[in-house]
Design an enzyme around this catalytic site. Structure first.
Site, PDB file in Angstrom:
ATOM      1  N   HIS A   1       0.835  -1.212   0.000  1.00 42.40           N
ATOM      2  CA  HIS A   1       0.000   0.000   0.000  1.00 42.40           C
ATOM      3  C   HIS A   1       0.865   1.256   0.000  1.00 42.40           C
ATOM      4  O   HIS A   1       0.419   2.320   0.398  1.00 42.40           O
ATOM      5  CB  HIS A   1      -0.907   0.017   1.230  1.00 42.40           C
TER       6      HIS A   1
ATOM      7  N   HIS B   1      -7.023  -3.977  -0.794  1.00 42.71           N
ATOM      8  CA  HIS B   1      -6.267  -5.196  -1.041  1.00 42.71           C
ATOM      9  C   HIS B   1      -6.657  -5.812  -2.372  1.00 42.71           C
ATOM     10  O   HIS B   1      -6.317  -6.936  -2.661  1.00 42.71           O
ATOM     11  CB  HIS B   1      -6.501  -6.217   0.058  1.00 42.71           C
TER      12      HIS B   1
END
Lengths: 333, 207
Positions: A57, A219
């Site tokens: 991320h 995700h």
């Protein structure tokens, strides 16, 4: 799968090594368990702000370590939360008598592992508290789901809590501010393509050439519904509507608008979307007083964007404007 | 094989092999409803257990189970680490200092594992999680309480298989799959599948 990697199992460690040499003035990286820690940690008398979660991320979370934001970030394997001993390591490296605030995104694994770490820290008489951010309006929040996910709002929360800790607020005050931010921040994301997790080697989901996943998480887990691709005006309109109607944000509200690239969307499209969002908010009488535009909480190379709105008051605006010096956010210093 | 410390260690080594063989299958199941890491994470955890056992095998079955628990908690991450770690930890606490597990102790351990997973993950039957494999596993094991260890574990593995199969038709209510809601119907829960694989490996090792 084409990626600039060696062994999929070594991706996170090798990336952290690069982060460490690129930003040696701001942070240190420790191995096994992997930790990113402020170069000057522990800072005497200061509440430590610690966050973490799966890697993939970037720049979240390691890119936000430095004065004015995080004292430590705990990177897990790609898209997998770190283990309790890693979180405990971050707490031990940064936390003194002033205590620590853990910022946790509402994902089952993150919550379980951070919860366990907080218990371990409490057993060592450290004053550690946690807040769980759950700003994703795409998810139905009920007792029959894991609850809303923590997404884009995490970046804003880490900045504001970090600024409060930096100015010397007590742990109770930093925690209260964090809870205030969580109460008034909302996000929505869309995906145009799927990410490829290095160890999986193929895209996380299949999306047709004319399909958009509306309500995607960070995700690459599939979102709430799949819609046909549409022009930016319509798509951003749909996103603004989802976020604004949720809190709801009302005419006269002052807000921070955060337009985020999920990693694969270029600046050309990102600013295009941001411009539309600002216009649509203005039409509703919502006053955009602060902005953040760029890739700050990503999902590997996934194409897509997220919109986050935070309702501002004078204190939150002041904390947002406070100096910050990290690899990915830097102003005022 | 007797359920001594060495027997439990052998079962864990067998489990590590099975998880490694099914790593891709578990990643694919997770890819359909979650984030494609379940096989990778469990494989990392069980590989670490095998390495730890190479250094030294603890003296009691409880010691081996506890080693497995702490290794899973510190190596797996995600939700699977704390959940499987808790299962092994509770099982370990239940069997105490016994030098060898008999069927009543094994049943106690299985029940404790189920209760631990439910306490940690707050999932109940029907949520489409590993609990849906564990509940029928424990109840099938209890139904063969007069059998051998291998028979009890085989019954548990059969029960877990049926339970894992049942998650295909369920709407997930816990974990990342819950965000999908009805769109997850038609997919087996990866945690239920790995539970069934582990119990099958234990049953085979006990023969």
């Amino acid at each position: 799968m084409k990626k600039i990697i060696n062994d999929p199992a070594a991706v996170v460690a090798e990336s952290l090594r690069g982060l460490a040499v690129a930003h040696a003035d701001l942070l240190r990286v420790r191995d096994d368990p992997a930790l990113v820690v402020r170069a000057d940690a522990p800072v005497a008398g200061k509440v430590a702000v610690v966050s973490g979660g799966g890697s993939g991320h970037e720049p979240l979370h390691g890119g936000f370590v430095g004065p004015g934001m995080l004292d430590a970030a705990v990177p897990g394997p790609v898209f997998t939360s770190p283990t309790p001993d890693a979180v405990q390591g971050a707490i031990a490296a940064t936390t003194g008598p002033a205590g620590a605030l853990l910022i946790v995104k509402n994902y089952t694994g993150d919550v379980l592992n951070f919860e366990t770490a907080a218990e371990l820290a409490a057993a060592e008489d450290l004053d550690v508290r946690s807040v769980v951010i759950d700003d994703d309006v795409a998810v139905k929040d009920s007792t029959f789901t894991a609850g809303r996910r923590g997404v884009g709002g995490t970046v804003l929360l880490e900045k504001i809590a970090g600024a409060a800790a930096e100015r010397g607020d007590s742990l109770g005050a930093v925690e209260a501010l964090a809870r205030k931010v969580i109460g008034q921040v909302r996000s929505i994301g869309v995906a145009l393509s799927a990410p490829t997790v290095p160890h999986a080697g193929e895209p996380s989901f299949d999306l047709g050439p004319d399909e958009i996943e509306f309500g995607i998480g960070i995700h690459g887990e599939p979102g709430r519904e799949r819609i046909p691709a549409e022009p930016a005006d319509a798509l951003v309109g749909r996103m603004v509507e989802a976020v604004v109607s949720d809190l709801p944000f009302e005419s006269g509200d002052k807000v921070l608008l955060f337009t985020n690239s999920m990693g694969g969307t270029p600046q050309l499209e990102l600013y295009l979307a941001h411009g539309i969002a600002e216009r649509l908010l203005a039409e509703r009488g919502i006053l955009v007083e602060r902005r953040l535009v760029g890739p700050y909480i990503t999902s590997l190379e996934m194409q897509g964007i997220s919109l986050t709105l935070l309702k501002l008051d004078d204190e939150l605006t002041q904390l947002w404007d406070a100096p910050v010096r990290t690899p990915a956010l830097r102003w005022g210093i | 094989m007797a359920c001594t410390a060495e027997g439990v260690a052998a079962a864990l080594r067998a489990a590590a092999e099975v998880i490694a063989e099914h790593r891709t299958e578990l990643v694919d199941l997770d890819r359909a409803i979650g984030d494609a890491d379940h096989g990778e994470n469990l494989s990392r955890g069980f590989t670490a257990i095998v390495s730890a056992l190479e250094t030294a095998v603890p003296e009691t079955p409880a010691g081996v189970l506890k080693l497995a628990a702490t290794t899973l908690i510190s190596k797996v991450g995600g939700a699977a680490g704390p959940l499987y770690g808790t299962a092994f930890l509770r099982a370990s606490a239940k069997v105490g200092d016994a030098a060898e597990l008999d069927v009543p102790l094994l049943l106690d351990a299985l029940r404790a594992a189920l209760e631990g997973v439910q306490a940690r993950g707050k999932a109940v039957g029907g949520d489409a999680t590993m609990v849906d494999a564990l509940i029928p596993a424990v109840s099938a094991a209890e139904g063969t309480a007069d059998g051998t260890i291998a028979e009890v574990l085989t019954a548990a593995a059969d029960g877990a298989d049926r339970g894992a199969e049942s998650t295909v038709d369920l709407i997930p209510r816990k974990g990342r799959a819950s965000y999908l809601g009805e769109r997850a119907v038609g997919h087996m829960d990866p945690g239920a599948r790995s539970t069934a694989l582990l119990l099958r490996a234990f049953a085979e090792a006990a023969r």
